[in-house]
Design an enzyme around this catalytic site. Sequence first.
Site, PDB file in Angstrom:
ATOM      1  N   ASP A  80     -70.706  72.684  -5.090  1.00 37.68           N
ATOM      2  CA  ASP A  80     -71.189  72.055  -6.463  1.00 37.68           C
ATOM      3  C   ASP A  80     -72.078  70.940  -6.235  1.00 37.68           C
ATOM      4  O   ASP A  80     -72.561  70.381  -7.314  1.00 37.68           O
ATOM      5  CB  ASP A  80     -69.790  71.549  -7.055  1.00 37.68           C
ATOM      6  N   ASP A 384     -56.011  72.636 -13.499  1.00 33.27           N
ATOM      7  CA  ASP A 384     -55.129  73.587 -12.926  1.00 33.27           C
ATOM      8  C   ASP A 384     -53.806  73.776 -13.571  1.00 33.27           C
ATOM      9  O   ASP A 384     -53.061  74.687 -13.806  1.00 33.27           O
ATOM     10  CB  ASP A 384     -54.898  73.154 -11.468  1.00 33.27           C
TER      11      ASP A 384
END
Length: 605
Positions: A80, A384
């Site tokens: 990223d 998550d």
Amino acid sequence: MVRSVLDVDSVGPMESDPPSDLQTEAHPKNRFGNELPRVDLFVCTADPVIEPPMMVVSTVLSVMAYDYPPEKLSVYLSDDGGSELTFYALTQAAIFSKHWLPYCRNYKVEPLSPAAYFKSAASPRDHTKHRQDFIVIQRLFEDLKNRIEKVTNIGRVPKKLRLEHQGFLEWDSFTSPRDHAAIVQILLDHDEDTEGHSLPKLVYMAREKRPDHFHNFKAGAMNALIRVSSMISNGPIILNVDCDMYSNSSDTIKDALCFFLDEEKGHEIAFVQYPQCFENITKNEVYGGSLRVLREVDFHGLDGIDGPLYVGTGCFHRRDILSGKSFCNSSDQGSKLTDWKSEKDTHCNQRETENIQILASCTFESDTEWGKEIGLKYGCPVEDVITGLSIHCRGWKSVFHNPKRNAFLGVAATTLDQTLVQHKRWSEGDLMILISKYSPAWYGIGRVHPGLLMGYMMYCLWATSSLPTIYYSIVPSLCLLNDVQLFPQVSSIWFLPYAYIIISITAYNYLEFLRCGGTTRGWWNDRRIWLYKRTSSYLFALLDTILGSDLSFVISSKVIDTDVHERYEKEMIEFGVSSPLSIAVATQSIINMICFLGVCYKINV
């Protein structure tokens, strides 16, 4: 649920115990042979400064070396930060893997990370061939490490080295980590190693970043990986690990597949979650970083009521469930092995990957269900947990597998500031889940087992626990200083309920911690850190949520200063950088100290 998974015994760095007949029969590799499903392995990194490329590639090499048919493995690194340093490190790791994987295969290496292996392994003395191979592979690894660290230290890839791989052309128009085009490079397409065996597919991906498009942090990276991998390998099983959580056991994939391929219950399982374990935990856990009770007690309890939470790393998923599939409890579900068998791997050349890059563009998800009904959920720092909750609410179950030999090992926080910042993000994200439409308080009712809802609520209420904790830790001291009687006198019968509650809870907590393998001093440190977290991390998480502060995702630094590391090994508390969180802890301590000294003064006077 019927358990058909091996418990991998802890073994030394140079050898492993031979499997018994029962173990040999239980493993899916021996039951299904070449019909095993393909597995896509996702490794995520975001910043080459705080997540060193050498650490990242050690994790990548560890998951490439699993004891699993390499032609059925594909490893994806999501960068990223879009860094040419990370890309260079991965190109060098691809070359080294042609030597490392045969060495792991021939000598049953554990752990699979070369950095961790050479840190603990000694040169063998009893096998001449093994000793020679050890010296050669160690020298190759040191050369790899030196090359990567040299480039990392100067902060750029020299022009001469850029000519070694055409992928560096992608950085000719590169602007910054937050403003660049999508990059997809296939570094290994099941190439052969030095012994002629196939290597796993290895893919580098940096999704497009633009300042005027919100990138949704790790959830956005994971969703880009899901799309890109679907066009390259499309493995029906996905493993995602953080870049600092290297593989510590070669049997991890096969163990997880035992759940998915279970004839009776496998069709109900959406994901298999392994615990987060850390290699740098000190004996007495000065920052309580082992999460010992959560790992050994809480998650095992949740495993008995439809499964644990998804914690973002060390987790195997079914691809179709991440794509939004709901559970249908019909007789034709089964393990779907036939469907997995029929899927074919795709061999893409570099020209074809240019067409795949659109899947990693920042505009691809516009006006789609990505981040809502497909992939990981957006809008929450703990993507998550909310993703796992939505999966449970769609009728699926999960499994918590905690083998004797840790499946993954990572790096725990080494300063108090890192610990507090990490728990602020967790508690703030959990509180945001509580007040969102996916709150277990209302969305999960009737969809999820009541016990599992209580398990989710326990974490969602972390931030709110700051208020009673602050009251408990400050008000009694102020009352004592001002001669205000807050509790019954010891001689009063009404003191007994207070004494019973305090003694019983403390004793239970202490014995529970010891039973999980902790020490007395470790328990004391754990209690102290929980007080710090509740009066700083959780308080600021509550305030940020109430005030509507901007959503943030702070990455913990994996770079450890030598002096800080030495103090950490001595179990000395390191406050780290000055921050509002540490100021809150210091303020509370000062208030209690003033009250204590004031009471002592009154007694002496």
